[in-house]
Write an enzyme that holds these catalytic residues in place. Structure first.
Site, PDB file in Angstrom:
ATOM      1  N   SER A  10       0.854  -1.193   0.000  1.00 61.95           N
ATOM      2  CA  SER A  10       0.000   0.000   0.000  1.00 61.95           C
ATOM      3  C   SER A  10       0.886   1.237   0.000  1.00 61.95           C
ATOM      4  O   SER A  10       1.666   1.446   0.936  1.00 61.95           O
ATOM      5  CB  SER A  10      -0.889   0.020   1.242  1.00 61.95           C
ATOM      6  OG  SER A  10      -1.405   1.333   1.413  1.00 61.95           O
ATOM      7  N   HIS A  35      -1.003  -1.346  -4.404  1.00 60.43           N
ATOM      8  CA  HIS A  35      -2.291  -1.086  -3.732  1.00 60.43           C
ATOM      9  C   HIS A  35      -2.425   0.411  -3.468  1.00 60.43           C
ATOM     10  O   HIS A  35      -1.575   1.018  -2.810  1.00 60.43           O
ATOM     11  CB  HIS A  35      -2.342  -1.880  -2.425  1.00 60.43           C
ATOM     12  CG  HIS A  35      -3.658  -1.817  -1.717  1.00 60.43           C
ATOM     13  ND1 HIS A  35      -4.733  -2.618  -2.062  1.00 60.43           N
ATOM     14  CD2 HIS A  35      -4.082  -1.055  -0.679  1.00 60.43           C
ATOM     15  CE1 HIS A  35      -5.754  -2.356  -1.260  1.00 60.43           C
ATOM     16  NE2 HIS A  35      -5.391  -1.398  -0.414  1.00 60.43           N
ATOM     17  N   ASP A  37      -4.760   3.319  -1.894  1.00 63.66           N
ATOM     18  CA  ASP A  37      -5.850   3.577  -0.954  1.00 63.66           C
ATOM     19  C   ASP A  37      -6.440   4.962  -1.206  1.00 63.66           C
ATOM     20  O   ASP A  37      -5.785   5.975  -0.960  1.00 63.66           O
ATOM     21  CB  ASP A  37      -5.335   3.473   0.485  1.00 63.66           C
ATOM     22  CG  ASP A  37      -5.101   2.035   0.892  1.00 63.66           C
ATOM     23  OD1 ASP A  37      -6.028   1.220   0.733  1.00 63.66           O
ATOM     24  OD2 ASP A  37      -3.984   1.718   1.351  1.00 63.66           O
ATOM     25  N   MET A  39      -9.222   7.634  -0.218  1.00 60.56           N
ATOM     26  CA  MET A  39     -10.075   7.983   0.933  1.00 60.56           C
ATOM     27  C   MET A  39     -10.606   9.402   0.769  1.00 60.56           C
ATOM     28  O   MET A  39      -9.890  10.285   0.284  1.00 60.56           O
ATOM     29  CB  MET A  39      -9.270   7.896   2.227  1.00 60.56           C
ATOM     30  CG  MET A  39      -8.563   6.559   2.423  1.00 60.56           C
ATOM     31  SD  MET A  39      -7.801   6.460   4.049  1.00 60.56           S
ATOM     32  CE  MET A  39      -6.916   4.906   3.898  1.00 60.56           C
ATOM     33  N   HIS A  68      -8.247   0.665  -4.141  1.00 60.09           N
ATOM     34  CA  HIS A  68      -9.185   0.404  -3.055  1.00 60.09           C
ATOM     35  C   HIS A  68      -9.936   1.707  -2.766  1.00 60.09           C
ATOM     36  O   HIS A  68      -9.376   2.642  -2.195  1.00 60.09           O
ATOM     37  CB  HIS A  68      -8.364  -0.077  -1.842  1.00 60.09           C
ATOM     38  CG  HIS A  68      -9.167  -0.360  -0.622  1.00 60.09           C
ATOM     39  ND1 HIS A  68      -8.577  -0.600   0.604  1.00 60.09           N
ATOM     40  CD2 HIS A  68     -10.504  -0.471  -0.414  1.00 60.09           C
ATOM     41  CE1 HIS A  68      -9.513  -0.842   1.505  1.00 60.09           C
ATOM     42  NE2 HIS A  68     -10.692  -0.751   0.916  1.00 60.09           N
ATOM     43  N   MET A  70     -12.341   3.885  -0.891  1.00 58.07           N
ATOM     44  CA  MET A  70     -13.038   4.104   0.386  1.00 58.07           C
ATOM     45  C   MET A  70     -13.693   5.469   0.294  1.00 58.07           C
ATOM     46  O   MET A  70     -13.308   6.424   0.986  1.00 58.07           O
ATOM     47  CB  MET A  70     -12.023   4.015   1.540  1.00 58.07           C
ATOM     48  CG  MET A  70     -11.516   2.604   1.767  1.00 58.07           C
ATOM     49  SD  MET A  70      -9.989   2.517   2.735  1.00 58.07           S
ATOM     50  CE  MET A  70      -8.793   2.721   1.418  1.00 58.07           C
ATOM     51  N   MET A 139     -11.008  -6.437   5.204  1.00 56.79           N
ATOM     52  CA  MET A 139     -10.324  -5.431   6.015  1.00 56.79           C
ATOM     53  C   MET A 139     -10.037  -6.025   7.390  1.00 56.79           C
ATOM     54  O   MET A 139     -10.972  -6.393   8.111  1.00 56.79           O
ATOM     55  CB  MET A 139     -11.197  -4.181   6.179  1.00 56.79           C
ATOM     56  CG  MET A 139     -11.392  -3.344   4.930  1.00 56.79           C
ATOM     57  SD  MET A 139      -9.876  -2.813   4.120  1.00 56.79           S
ATOM     58  CE  MET A 139      -9.037  -1.925   5.443  1.00 56.79           C
ATOM     59  N   ASP A 177      -6.218  -6.894   4.118  1.00 58.86           N
ATOM     60  CA  ASP A 177      -5.680  -5.533   4.166  1.00 58.86           C
ATOM     61  C   ASP A 177      -5.753  -4.964   5.574  1.00 58.86           C
ATOM     62  O   ASP A 177      -6.843  -4.790   6.115  1.00 58.86           O
ATOM     63  CB  ASP A 177      -6.509  -4.671   3.194  1.00 58.86           C
ATOM     64  CG  ASP A 177      -6.005  -3.255   3.050  1.00 58.86           C
ATOM     65  OD1 ASP A 177      -4.964  -2.913   3.631  1.00 58.86           O
ATOM     66  OD2 ASP A 177      -6.677  -2.485   2.327  1.00 58.86           O
TER      67      ASP A 177
HETATM   68  C1  DX5 Z   1      -6.417   1.143   5.483  1.00 56.50           C
HETATM   69  C2  DX5 Z   1      -5.890   0.797   4.118  1.00 56.50           C
HETATM   70  C3  DX5 Z   1      -4.738  -0.138   4.129  1.00 56.50           C
HETATM   71  C4  DX5 Z   1      -3.537   0.361   4.872  1.00 56.50           C
HETATM   72  C5  DX5 Z   1      -2.665  -0.795   5.246  1.00 56.50           C
HETATM   73  O1  DX5 Z   1      -7.625   1.798   5.346  1.00 56.50           O
HETATM   74  O2  DX5 Z   1      -6.905   0.211   3.322  1.00 56.50           O
HETATM   75  O3  DX5 Z   1      -4.395  -0.507   2.808  1.00 56.50           O
HETATM   76  O4  DX5 Z   1      -2.790   1.285   4.134  1.00 56.50           O
HETATM   77  O5  DX5 Z   1      -1.595  -0.322   6.003  1.00 56.50           O
HETATM   78  P1  DX5 Z   1      -0.820  -1.241   7.012  1.00 56.50           P
HETATM   79  O6  DX5 Z   1      -0.272  -2.396   6.230  1.00 56.50           O
HETATM   80  O7  DX5 Z   1       0.221  -0.339   7.546  1.00 56.50           O
HETATM   81  O8  DX5 Z   1      -1.816  -1.695   8.054  1.00 56.50           O
HETATM   82 ZN    ZN Z   2      -6.390  -0.678   1.303  1.00 53.19          ZN
END
Ligand code: DX5
Ligand code: ZN
Length: 220
Positions: A10, A35, A37, A39, A68, A70, A139, A177
């Site tokens: 990520s 990956h 993320d 948000m 991903h 969110m 998750m 994840d």
């Molecule tokens: C959280 C994300 C993850 C996060 C994982 O909302 O979807 O992808 O970045 O980070 P680590 O591996 O540090 O938990």
């Molecule tokens: Zn993620």
């Protein structure tokens, strides 16, 4: 049948001031997917990156971009992320009113479709769309931030989903994840996962460590 194990770093844990360089370094270090993320500060309590950044990063790696989402509403942005260079678009069932329609839109854009389950979201949320999706993302932390601790109750959910996928006879990735590291990766894989997202564990120690970080996640 479980697919070969893949590591999806990520980039949330990368140095945002040097993202292109970071994506090149982690790709060269043995990552399988990138990956991303996304948000929105509304569906989750953090704001990260949008399609313009995905587009800017696209030339920096040949690996699949595992995006991903969110964000809510999500449907409005599927096309922008597809055009920016996403290969897999993963959505949360709670981020829109019609999950099946959202999946069909992703497929119509020519992309792989994933569905993500939050820690409290039951496996039944994906049961009726198993025939339509390419990936389930479990998750193992509440979404929003990197660096949180793995919620162990999700191991049973991973096992249940592995059985559902095997019973379906379809090749659906089971991705996990949040809080995945070299210490728990083998347990997560044994529960049935074939794709491990790792932010902190992939990017720790700087670029000289990335290959060792990814090898450790693969159990080498
Ligand atoms: C959280 C994300 C993850 C996060 C994982 O909302 O979807 O992808 O970045 O980070 P680590 O591996 O540090 O938990
Ligand atoms: Zn993620």
């Amino acid at each position: 049948m479980t697919l070969p194990v893949r590591i999806a770093p990520s980039i949330l844990s990368a140095d945002f001031a040097r993202l292109g360089e970071e994506v090149r370094a982690i790709s060269a270090a043995g990552a399988d997917w990138i990956h991303v993320d996304v948000m929105d500060g509304h569906f989750v309590p953090n704001i990260t990156i949008g399609p313009a950044v995905v587009k800017a990063l696209r030339p920096h790696s040949d690996l699949p971009f595992d995006v991903h989402l969110m964000i809510s509403p999500v449907d409005l942005y599927l096309e922008a992320f597809a055009e920016a260079g996403a290969d897999i678009l993963t959505v949360h069932p709670e981020s829109g009113p019609h999950l099946h329609r959202t999946i069909q839109r992703i497929k119509a854009l020519g992309k792989k479709a994933g569905v993500s389950l939050n820690p409290a979201s039951p496996v039944e949320l994906v049961a009726e769309v198993l025939g339509d999706i390419d990936l389930i993302l479990v998750m193992s932390v509440n979404p929003g931030f990197g660096g949180q601790s793995f919620i162990t109750s999700q191991l049973k959910k991973i096992e249940r989903l592995r059985r559902m996928i095997d019973d379906s006879g379809r090749q659906i990735h089971l991705e996990v994840d949040g809080g995945v590291d070299a210490g728990n990766a083998a347990t997560v894989i044994a529960a049935g996962a074939d794709v491990l997202v790792a932010g902190t564990a992939s990017f720790k120690g700087g670029a000289a460590q990335y290959a060792a970080n990814i090898a450790a996640l693969k159990g080498h």
